[in-house]
Design an enzyme around this catalytic site. Structure first.
Site, PDB file in Angstrom:
ATOM      1  N   ARG A 173       1.024  -1.159   0.149  1.00  0.00           N
ATOM      2  CA  ARG A 173       0.022   0.025   0.148  1.00  0.00           C
ATOM      3  C   ARG A 173       1.000   1.356   0.099  1.00  0.00           C
ATOM      4  NH1 ARG A 173      -2.645   2.900   4.821  1.00  0.00           N
ATOM      5  NH2 ARG A 173      -3.773   4.556   3.467  1.00  0.00           N
ATOM      6  N   HIS A 179      -2.693  11.108   1.119  1.00  0.00           N
ATOM      7  CA  HIS A 179      -2.219  10.851   2.375  1.00  0.00           C
ATOM      8  C   HIS A 179      -1.200  11.842   3.014  1.00  0.00           C
ATOM      9  CE1 HIS A 179      -0.787   7.222   4.948  1.00  0.00           C
ATOM     10  NE2 HIS A 179      -0.430   8.246   5.671  1.00  0.00           N
ATOM     11  N   GLU A 223      -7.287   8.605   6.604  1.00  0.00           N
ATOM     12  CA  GLU A 223      -7.530   9.360   7.910  1.00  0.00           C
ATOM     13  C   GLU A 223      -8.062  10.782   7.895  1.00  0.00           C
ATOM     14  OE1 GLU A 223      -4.187   8.637  10.576  1.00  0.00           O
ATOM     15  OE2 GLU A 223      -4.455   6.314  10.557  1.00  0.00           O
ATOM     16  N   ASN A 267      -7.493   1.676  10.072  1.00  0.00           N
ATOM     17  CA  ASN A 267      -5.985   1.867  10.744  1.00  0.00           C
ATOM     18  C   ASN A 267      -6.319   1.652  12.234  1.00  0.00           C
ATOM     19  OD1 ASN A 267      -5.246   2.356   8.082  1.00  0.00           O
ATOM     20  ND2 ASN A 267      -4.710   4.491   8.380  1.00  0.00           N
ATOM     21  N   TYR A 326      -4.542   1.485  15.650  1.00  0.00           N
ATOM     22  CA  TYR A 326      -3.126   1.670  16.535  1.00  0.00           C
ATOM     23  C   TYR A 326      -3.452   1.515  18.006  1.00  0.00           C
ATOM     24  CZ  TYR A 326      -0.595   3.160  12.546  1.00  0.00           C
ATOM     25  OH  TYR A 326      -0.017   2.972  11.277  1.00  0.00           O
ATOM     26  N   GLU A 367      -3.643  -0.331   7.976  1.00  0.00           N
ATOM     27  CA  GLU A 367      -2.353  -0.155   8.854  1.00  0.00           C
ATOM     28  C   GLU A 367      -2.591  -0.580  10.143  1.00  0.00           C
ATOM     29  OE1 GLU A 367      -0.982   4.145   9.347  1.00  0.00           O
ATOM     30  OE2 GLU A 367      -1.816   4.536   7.271  1.00  0.00           O
TER      31      GLU A 367
END
Ligand code: NOJ
Length: 452
Positions: A81, A125, A170, A298, A300, A358
């Site tokens: 990606r 991005h 995001e 994503n 985290y 991610e």
């Protein structure tokens, strides 16, 4: 005896990959006609980026891409990606197209396909052309059309070969942290009205890009958004806690999820915004909610939630002192967040297919005397997260792939190069790449399709 044979096996076709983003790895910031981005400007604004680091050289992926593809191949990566840089393709944000910029991505895609690695391309991005920021950036509605022109150029050029497309990465970060007094470029603190305008324009441009992929990419192309929801995790997996966590997920993510996946801002949210609510023109909501094929998530961290007597029905619990975290304060390991976001998106918004676009962690990686990087915190992190991915697959939540952030240590935005998220260590002095121990574990997981 092998311990895990036959257990926890991922299905055939589950996609394993790694991710990067243009500004974070490419470098060559002033090469072959690339224009200035808001991050180039931000890096040069004193006090904004750690140690005054810039994206000028980064991992020099712009020049070392062939070597990086070989590295991915050696590590058994099935997919990559990456994002295309708007200022490389249309240096002034609008206006002339820079052929050399598009040529770079063309070579990259061909190189990946030759190596048997599937390209997943993100159109935005965060590296917005500075010229567009000078017109107000995402707050100015004219950006939507400019983004459409840029997206069309990229999709027309790569869309015969690239099947997997992502529009934005995001939105809450590049709008919220960029315009809402956060640590990201362009570093503004706009009014609530303008912040809502900026979100609305980002949503619109997402929908427009979905339509552009449908029109100009190969017929079997798939397209989606990449989101980074705050993920409430039930403290205990009991029905009452699950219910509280689901309510929290819906409420906390409403400003983005409702317009994009349901085609309307939530009435309670609009009421809360009052006169600051976004101005909605005829047809906007249809564009914003253009049907997509998958959702990129994503992951985290997460937050723990319990039921509450409050009208909201849930309470988000603060992390106590001493809760572990990896190399950044917000990197609190909550692996089950990966499972729960797939589940809530499925249950609340009917998302049929998702990729973890991610998941990653920054650690204090160091080379030992023999040159190895024994990143055991990341090894543990990886195993915990892949286990949750397997749980999502096993429960039929439509999880189709997992991309580790990141292939390489790279420019970690306001943290500069001080935080290392790579599976592969980068010596920025020499541009040497050294796979960390966790990369070998990932390779073995990919090879066997199991949590080894
Ligand atoms: C998500 C962003 O997409 C990526 O650019 C960033 O480096 C990672 N989070 C880690 O902070």
């Amino acid at each position: 005896m092998t311990v895990n044979i036959g257990k926890d096996r991922f299905p055939e076709g589950f996609v394993w990959g790694s991710a990067t983003a243009s500004f974070q790895v490419e470098g060559a910031a002033w090469t072959d006609g690339r224009g200035e981005s808001i991050w180039d400007r931000f890096c040069r604004t004193p006090g904004k980026v750690a140690a005054g680091h810039t994206g000028d050289i980064a991992c020099d992926h712009y020049h070392l891409w062939k070597q990086d593809i070989s590295l991915m191949k050696d590590l058994g990566m099935q997919a990559y990606r990456f994002s295309t840089a708007w200022p490389r393709v249309i240096p002034g944000g609008r206006g002339p197209v820079n052929k050399a910029g598009l040529d770079f991505y063309d070579r990259l895609v061909d190189g990946l396909l030759e190596a048997g690695i599937v390209p997943f391309t993100t159109l935005f991005h965060w590296d917005l052309p500075q010229a567009l920021q000078d017109e107000g950036g995402w707050v100015n509605r004219n950006i939507v059309e400019a983004f459409g022109v840029y997206a069309e150029q990229v999709v027309k050029r790569l869309g015969d070969r690239v099947k997997h497309w992502m529009t934005h990465n995001e939105i809450p970060c590049f709008i919220g942290l960029g315009y809402g007094n956060g640590p990201h470029a362009p570093g503004l603190d706009v009014s609530r009205k303008d912040l809502n305008r900026a979100y609305h324009n980002a949503f619109l441009s997402h929908g427009l890009a979905v339509r552009i992929v449908r029109e100009f990419a190969r017929k079997d192309a798939e397209v989606g958004l990449v989101n980074n929801p705050l993920i409430p995790v039930p403290l205990a997996e009991t029905p009452a806690h699950l219910d509280a966590a689901r309510k929290a997920f819906i409420r906390i993510g409403a400003n983005l999820n409702e317009p994009i996946f349901k085609g309307a801002y939530a009435p309670w949210w609009l009421e809360e915004q009052g006169a600051d609510a976004p101005d909605i023109r005829d047809g906007d909501m249809e564009i914003i909610s253009s049907p997509t094929d998958f959702l990129g998530i994503n992951v985290y961290s997460g937050v723990f939630v319990e039921p509450s007597e409050d009208p909201a029905g849930y309470r988000v619990l603060p992390f106590p002192k001493g809760y572990p975290n990896l190399a950044l304060p917000w990197l609190k390991p909550v692996p089950q967040a990966l499972y729960w976001c797939c589940r809530y998106y499925r249950e609340a918004y009917g998302i049929r297919k998702s990729y973890i676009t991610e998941a990653g962690c920054a650690c204090e990686d160091e080379r030992d005397e023999s040159g190895r990087i024994i990143d055991l915190a990341r090894v543990q992190w990886l195993r915990d997260h892949v286990r949750e991915a397997h749980r999502a697959v096993r429960d039929g939540l439509g999880l189709a792939g997992f991309f580790q952030w990141s292939l390489l240590d790279n420019f970690e935005w306001a943290e500069g190069y001080l935080k290392r998220f790579g599976m592969v260590y980068v010596d920025y002095g020499t541009q040497e790449r050294i796979p960390k121990e966790s990369a070998y574990l990932y390779k073995e997981i990919i090879r066997t399709g199991m949590i080894v």
